[in-house]
Structure formats: structure tokens, C-alpha cells
Design a protein around this motif. Structure first.
Motif, PDB file in Angstrom:
ATOM      1  N   MET A  36       1.717   1.670  -3.587  1.00  4.30           N
ATOM      2  CA  MET A  36       0.580   2.068  -4.422  1.00  4.30           C
ATOM      3  C   MET A  36       0.103   3.477  -4.100  1.00  4.30           C
ATOM      4  O   MET A  36      -0.491   4.151  -4.958  1.00  4.30           O
ATOM      5  CB  MET A  36      -0.568   1.058  -4.271  1.00  4.30           C
ATOM      6  CG  MET A  36      -0.267  -0.295  -4.888  1.00  4.30           C
ATOM      7  SD  MET A  36      -1.702  -1.411  -4.957  1.00  4.30           S
ATOM      8  CE  MET A  36      -1.848  -1.874  -3.221  1.00  4.30           C
ATOM      9  N   TRP A  61       0.830  -1.206   0.000  1.00  7.86           N
ATOM     10  CA  TRP A  61       0.000   0.000   0.000  1.00  7.86           C
ATOM     11  C   TRP A  61       0.864   1.255   0.000  1.00  7.86           C
ATOM     12  O   TRP A  61       0.502   2.274  -0.610  1.00  7.86           O
ATOM     13  CB  TRP A  61      -0.938   0.009   1.203  1.00  7.86           C
ATOM     14  CG  TRP A  61      -2.112  -0.901   1.020  1.00  7.86           C
ATOM     15  CD1 TRP A  61      -2.331  -2.102   1.616  1.00  7.86           C
ATOM     16  CD2 TRP A  61      -3.234  -0.674   0.158  1.00  7.86           C
ATOM     17  NE1 TRP A  61      -3.514  -2.644   1.179  1.00  7.86           N
ATOM     18  CE2 TRP A  61      -4.086  -1.791   0.290  1.00  7.86           C
ATOM     19  CE3 TRP A  61      -3.591   0.352  -0.705  1.00  7.86           C
ATOM     20  CZ2 TRP A  61      -5.281  -1.900  -0.428  1.00  7.86           C
ATOM     21  CZ3 TRP A  61      -4.780   0.252  -1.418  1.00  7.86           C
ATOM     22  CH2 TRP A  61      -5.608  -0.854  -1.278  1.00  7.86           C
ATOM     23  N   ALA A 120      -8.364   1.380  -0.422  1.00  4.72           N
ATOM     24  CA  ALA A 120      -8.220   1.980  -1.749  1.00  4.72           C
ATOM     25  C   ALA A 120      -8.768   3.403  -1.760  1.00  4.72           C
ATOM     26  O   ALA A 120      -9.719   3.732  -1.040  1.00  4.72           O
ATOM     27  CB  ALA A 120      -8.931   1.131  -2.794  1.00  4.72           C
ATOM     28  N   SER A 155      -5.113   4.365  -6.027  1.00  2.76           N
ATOM     29  CA  SER A 155      -5.597   2.987  -6.025  1.00  2.76           C
ATOM     30  C   SER A 155      -7.108   2.934  -6.220  1.00  2.76           C
ATOM     31  O   SER A 155      -7.845   3.758  -5.674  1.00  2.76           O
ATOM     32  CB  SER A 155      -5.220   2.277  -4.718  1.00  2.76           C
ATOM     33  OG  SER A 155      -5.702   3.001  -3.598  1.00  2.76           O
TER      34      SER A 155
END
Length: 294
Positions: free
Chosen positions: A184, A181, A243, A189
Motif C-alpha cells: 500500500m 503495508w 496510514a 493510504s
């Protein structure tokens, strides 16, 4: 879907196959064309919809084949490309990382999105396979184990996070490692939220052999897929919630009046992702200049 994401009036030229002024298409009908595919609704395109006799019609209906080619190749592509150009300005070079369960369509949707954005598409699983010189993730799991694959997956995401202008389809389990994470978050995301039943049907149709986490010894393909996916989805639910953007196919289908999420086209999903990304960015990201985001 916000009305602002769609042009108030769209017009196409039947003869020239380009955007023009020859005939008007009601926005509500155009939206259905893009999301649901023309074959289901072309019968609703009448003389009144065209604003007069359509040049290429005989009687009061447009030929399905001709109209289908026109609207799906022209309108869907045009609107998706237009939205891609708008979102690209907001992204300012940041990459998009698609996350979601196996079978959620990350690769298919990602390829469509990358073309609309003018980005490069990368499948992180394929990236790892090529790095190791092995044919599939299933082979890596079998020969080296899951931890070995996850280590290389993290390395891949770290490398990709340092690049820009990418749409990356991640593996279904990439979200389980917090460090992934961190990588990302260098971009943006997007979680593709697909019902487990739909995922199981998709995977059962092609078999579970290529899915090492679902390849059990006994059971029919659907049952194996459903049980495995249900268990994994429960374990990963909290991770997926991290996300930046979530696109629920159930919500999208309901908004469009589609009974089965499997009937949503990849173009419909890609367009919805771009709309939601634009909405997220327009809502304010400290590192972005809001003036670039309408």
C-alpha cells in the motif's frame, strides 16, 4: 476543514442549473449544503442570501425540492469534482488505499472518490472473491479458513499496488500483515476512523451473517457487532495508525456541528478525504514535485 479548500464565493444560476452569476450563496451556507444535505437548511436561504428576489421563489423561501435538486446535484458534485481534479495533479498517478474497520464506508466513499479523481475503483474483497470464483468472503472463511483468505488478499494487494490511478477499498483486516503495508505504501493510504458504536449500528442493521469475524452463536445483532468490533479495533489500532492520512468522522462531525456521525453524507466524507490527502501531499513528499500541489 481549512478555509482554503473552499472557494471564497460561489454563484449558481437557478434557471440554467449551471455555475454562473445569477445568485450568490454565502460560503458558510454552501459548506453546510455540501456536508449536511440541503433538506435541513434550505429554510435559511432567504431573499438576502440570493442577493435579491430569487427567480424561482415564491415569497421569501426557495422551494425545498427545487432548491435541493439544484444545490445537491450542482454544488456538491461541482466542488467534489473540482477538489478531485486538484488532488489528482498532486497524486501524479499514485493510487489511494482506503483502510478501516468493516462497515466504515470504504466502498461507498471509495466509489465517490474514484469518480471525482477520474480513477478506477476496486474493492479488494471482491477482487479476491472473483479470483477464487466464490460468492463472498464469508464463504471463503467457512470453506478455506482465514489464513487462506489473507494469503489471497496479500496477493491481490501486491497486484493492485503495481497499477496506478486506482482507489482501492481494502478489507478491514488487511492492515494486520506488515507486507500489505509495503504494497500500500506504493500509493497513499487513508484510514477512515469511525466510532465503534456507529459501526455496530450499521452492521446490526443488515445482520452479521456476512461478517465471519462477528458471526457469533448468541446475542442480538448490535451486541455481537459491538463486542466483536471493539475487540478487533483494539487489536488493529496500532496498524491503522500507520496510514498516511487519518480522517476522523468524529472530528468531521464536530467541525460541522453534526451530532451523529451517521448523519454525515458519503459525499461529505469523500470531500474531507480529498482535502486531507491534498494537505498531506502539499506538506511535502520527496517523490512528488511540490510545484504540482497548490
Amino acid at each position: 476543514m481549512e478555509a482554503s479548500a473552499w472557494s471564497p464565493v460561489m454563484r449558481v444560476s437557478i434557471h440554467s442549473n449551471r455555475v454562473g452569476r445569477s445568485s450568490g450563496i454565502p460560503p458558510s451556507l454552501l459548506k453546510q449544503i455540501i456536508y449536511r444535505g440541503l433538506p435541513r437548511i434550505v429554510g435559511h436561504l432567504s431573499l438576502n442570501d440570493c442577493g435579491g428576489p430569487c427567480p424561482s421563489t415564491r415569497g421569501d423561501r426557495a422551494p425545498a425540492f427545487e432548491a435541493g435538486n439544484l444545490f445537491t446535484s450542482l454544488e456538491a458534485t461541482w466542488l467534489l469534482k473540482k477538489k478531485g481534479q486538484e488532488v489528482r495533479r498532486c497524486l501524479a498517478g499514485r493510487s489511494i488505499f482506503l483502510v478501516g474497520m468493516m462497515g466504515s464506508g470504504k466502498t461507498t466513499v471509495g466509489e465517490i472518490m474514484s469518480e471525482a479523481l477520474g480513477y478506477t475503483f476496486i474493492d479488494s474483497d471482491k477482487y479476491v472473491e472473483q479470483t477464487l470464483g466464490l460468492d463472498s468472503v464469508a464463504q471463503i472463511f467457512k470453506q478455506c479458513g482465514e489464513k487462506f483468505f489473507r494469503d489471497y488478499e496479500s496477493d491481490a494487494l501486491q497486484q493492485l499496488s503495481m497499477m496506478g490511478n486506482l482507489v482501492v477499498a481494502t478489507g478491514g483486516g488487511a492492515v494486520i500483515r506488515p507486507v500489505n503495508w509495503e504494497y500500500m505504501k506504493q500509493g497513499l493510504s487513508v484510514y477512515l476512523d469511525v466510532p465503534v458504536d456507529a459501526l455496530a449500528r450499521r452492521i446490526a442493521a443488515v445482520g452479521t451473517n456476512s461478517r465471519p469475524l462477528l458471526d457469533f452463536d448468541s446475542g442480538d445483532p448490535y451486541t455481537k457487532a459491538f463486542i466483536g468490533l471493539f475487540t478487533l479495533s483494539k487489536k488493529r489500532a496500532q496498524s491503522y495508525s500507520s496510514a498516511d492520512v487519518t480522517v476522523s468522522l468524529l472530528d468531521l462531525a464536530a467541525n460541522l456541528g453534526v451530532e451523529d456521525v451517521s448523519d454525515l453524507t458519503p459525499t461529505a466524507i469523500a470531500t474531507e478525504v480529498l482535502v486531507q490527502v491534498e494537505k498531506f501531499l502539499g506538506g511535502g513528499i520527496d517523490s512528488l514535485d511540490k510545484r504540482t500541489c497548490p
